[in-house]
Motif scaffolding. Sequence first.
Motif, PDB file in Angstrom:
ATOM      1  N   GLU A 294       0.836  -1.215   0.000  1.00 51.33           N
ATOM      2  CA  GLU A 294       0.000   0.000   0.000  1.00 51.33           C
ATOM      3  C   GLU A 294       0.864   1.254   0.000  1.00 51.33           C
ATOM      4  N   THR A 295       1.967   1.223   0.744  1.00 48.99           N
ATOM      5  CA  THR A 295       2.879   2.362   0.782  1.00 48.99           C
ATOM      6  C   THR A 295       3.478   2.606  -0.601  1.00 48.99           C
ATOM      7  N   LEU A 296       3.895   1.528  -1.257  1.00 56.45           N
ATOM      8  CA  LEU A 296       4.471   1.661  -2.597  1.00 56.45           C
ATOM      9  C   LEU A 296       3.426   2.160  -3.586  1.00 56.45           C
ATOM     10  N   GLN A 297       2.189   1.679  -3.444  1.00 55.07           N
ATOM     11  CA  GLN A 297       1.127   2.133  -4.351  1.00 55.07           C
ATOM     12  C   GLN A 297       0.881   3.630  -4.163  1.00 55.07           C
ATOM     13  N   LYS A 298       0.850   4.089  -2.905  1.00 54.34           N
ATOM     14  CA  LYS A 298       0.648   5.516  -2.640  1.00 54.34           C
ATOM     15  C   LYS A 298       1.774   6.341  -3.254  1.00 54.34           C
ATOM     16  N   LEU A 299       2.992   5.821  -3.168  1.00 55.13           N
ATOM     17  CA  LEU A 299       4.138   6.501  -3.758  1.00 55.13           C
ATOM     18  C   LEU A 299       3.956   6.612  -5.272  1.00 55.13           C
ATOM     19  N   GLY A 300       3.523   5.513  -5.883  1.00 54.79           N
ATOM     20  CA  GLY A 300       3.269   5.514  -7.331  1.00 54.79           C
ATOM     21  C   GLY A 300       2.168   6.481  -7.712  1.00 54.79           C
ATOM     22  N   VAL A 301       1.109   6.517  -6.910  1.00 55.13           N
ATOM     23  CA  VAL A 301       0.002   7.436  -7.175  1.00 55.13           C
ATOM     24  C   VAL A 301       0.490   8.883  -7.055  1.00 55.13           C
ATOM     25  N   GLY A 302       1.422   9.115  -6.139  1.00 53.92           N
ATOM     26  CA  GLY A 302       2.018  10.454  -6.027  1.00 53.92           C
ATOM     27  C   GLY A 302       2.669  10.872  -7.332  1.00 53.92           C
ATOM     28  N   LEU A 303       3.299   9.928  -8.019  1.00 57.21           N
ATOM     29  CA  LEU A 303       3.916  10.224  -9.311  1.00 57.21           C
ATOM     30  C   LEU A 303       2.866  10.574 -10.362  1.00 57.21           C
ATOM     31  N   THR A 304       1.676   9.979 -10.257  1.00 58.61           N
ATOM     32  CA  THR A 304       0.632  10.257 -11.258  1.00 58.61           C
ATOM     33  C   THR A 304       0.119  11.682 -11.150  1.00 58.61           C
ATOM     34  N   ARG A 305       0.388  12.348 -10.048  1.00 63.01           N
ATOM     35  CA  ARG A 305      -0.077  13.736  -9.883  1.00 63.01           C
ATOM     36  C   ARG A 305       0.792  14.730 -10.648  1.00 63.01           C
ATOM     37  N   MET A 306       1.906  14.239 -11.182  1.00 64.66           N
ATOM     38  CA  MET A 306       2.777  15.117 -11.969  1.00 64.66           C
ATOM     39  C   MET A 306       2.218  15.256 -13.380  1.00 64.66           C
ATOM     40  N   ARG A 307       2.427  16.409 -13.948  1.00 67.87           N
ATOM     41  CA  ARG A 307       2.057  16.599 -15.350  1.00 67.87           C
ATOM     42  C   ARG A 307       2.956  15.697 -16.193  1.00 67.87           C
ATOM     43  N   PRO A 308       2.446  15.217 -17.340  1.00 69.77           N
ATOM     44  CA  PRO A 308       3.266  14.325 -18.179  1.00 69.77           C
ATOM     45  C   PRO A 308       4.641  14.900 -18.529  1.00 69.77           C
ATOM     46  N   ALA A 309       4.721  16.197 -18.801  1.00 63.73           N
ATOM     47  CA  ALA A 309       6.017  16.801 -19.151  1.00 63.73           C
ATOM     48  C   ALA A 309       6.988  16.707 -17.976  1.00 63.73           C
ATOM     49  N   LYS A 310       6.477  16.961 -16.773  1.00 64.50           N
ATOM     50  CA  LYS A 310       7.316  16.892 -15.576  1.00 64.50           C
ATOM     51  C   LYS A 310       7.743  15.448 -15.314  1.00 64.50           C
ATOM     52  N   LEU A 311       6.831  14.521 -15.589  1.00 72.00           N
ATOM     53  CA  LEU A 311       7.113  13.096 -15.414  1.00 72.00           C
ATOM     54  C   LEU A 311       8.241  12.656 -16.356  1.00 72.00           C
ATOM     55  N   ARG A 312       8.193  13.153 -17.586  1.00 67.77           N
ATOM     56  CA  ARG A 312       9.256  12.825 -18.561  1.00 67.77           C
ATOM     57  C   ARG A 312      10.598  13.373 -18.085  1.00 67.77           C
ATOM     58  N   GLU A 313      10.571  14.579 -17.526  1.00 69.23           N
ATOM     59  CA  GLU A 313      11.791  15.193 -16.997  1.00 69.23           C
ATOM     60  C   GLU A 313      12.346  14.338 -15.850  1.00 69.23           C
ATOM     61  N   LEU A 314      11.448  13.906 -14.974  1.00 70.91           N
ATOM     62  CA  LEU A 314      11.840  13.065 -13.843  1.00 70.91           C
ATOM     63  C   LEU A 314      12.407  11.729 -14.329  1.00 70.91           C
ATOM     64  N   GLN A 315      11.819  11.205 -15.391  1.00 69.22           N
ATOM     65  CA  GLN A 315      12.255   9.923 -15.952  1.00 69.22           C
ATOM     66  C   GLN A 315      13.727   9.984 -16.371  1.00 69.22           C
ATOM     67  N   GLN A 316      14.164  11.155 -16.842  1.00 63.85           N
ATOM     68  CA  GLN A 316      15.564  11.325 -17.243  1.00 63.85           C
ATOM     69  C   GLN A 316      16.502  11.076 -16.062  1.00 63.85           C
ATOM     70  N   HIS A 317      16.064  11.492 -14.858  1.00 67.75           N
ATOM     71  CA  HIS A 317      16.913  11.368 -13.669  1.00 67.75           C
ATOM     72  C   HIS A 317      16.765  10.008 -12.992  1.00 67.75           C
ATOM     73  N   LEU A 318      15.534   9.522 -12.883  1.00 67.58           N
ATOM     74  CA  LEU A 318      15.285   8.298 -12.110  1.00 67.58           C
ATOM     75  C   LEU A 318      15.456   7.014 -12.907  1.00 67.58           C
ATOM     76  N   ARG A 319      15.284   7.110 -14.222  1.00 70.18           N
ATOM     77  CA  ARG A 319      15.372   5.912 -15.067  1.00 70.18           C
ATOM     78  C   ARG A 319      14.420   4.821 -14.565  1.00 70.18           C
ATOM     79  N   LEU A 320      13.138   5.170 -14.448  1.00 65.58           N
ATOM     80  CA  LEU A 320      12.128   4.199 -14.032  1.00 65.58           C
ATOM     81  C   LEU A 320      11.998   3.115 -15.099  1.00 65.58           C
ATOM     82  N   PRO A 321      11.595   1.913 -14.704  1.00 64.58           N
ATOM     83  CA  PRO A 321      11.355   0.875 -15.717  1.00 64.58           C
ATOM     84  C   PRO A 321      10.308   1.375 -16.721  1.00 64.58           C
TER      85      PRO A 321
END
Length: 104
Positions: free
Chosen positions: A22-49
Amino acid sequence: SAASCTGASASPSRSARKRQAETLQKLGVGLTRMRPAKLRELQQHLRLPEALFEALLEVHRLRSGPALARQRQYIGRLMRDVDPHPIERALTEFSRSGDAKMPR
């Protein structure tokens, strides 16, 4: 039977595993609150699967409540394979910047 007892104490309880999921799911849901452009920017740093990154972007395309709930569950499942600490740090930084969207 003694072997099964020691095995049970070595692994976390079912409740503990559920809390962690549940904690991990909440963390993931927190990521969904980012705008897609911001998410793409974050992806550059985090290298999510890739599967997780695509699932996060998909949330923005879904409109149905049950579909969003299923997608959150799926994101929670994918989050189990990721180190949560860099994501937690990124979300903390993101929320401080005041760039978060309204909760979905």
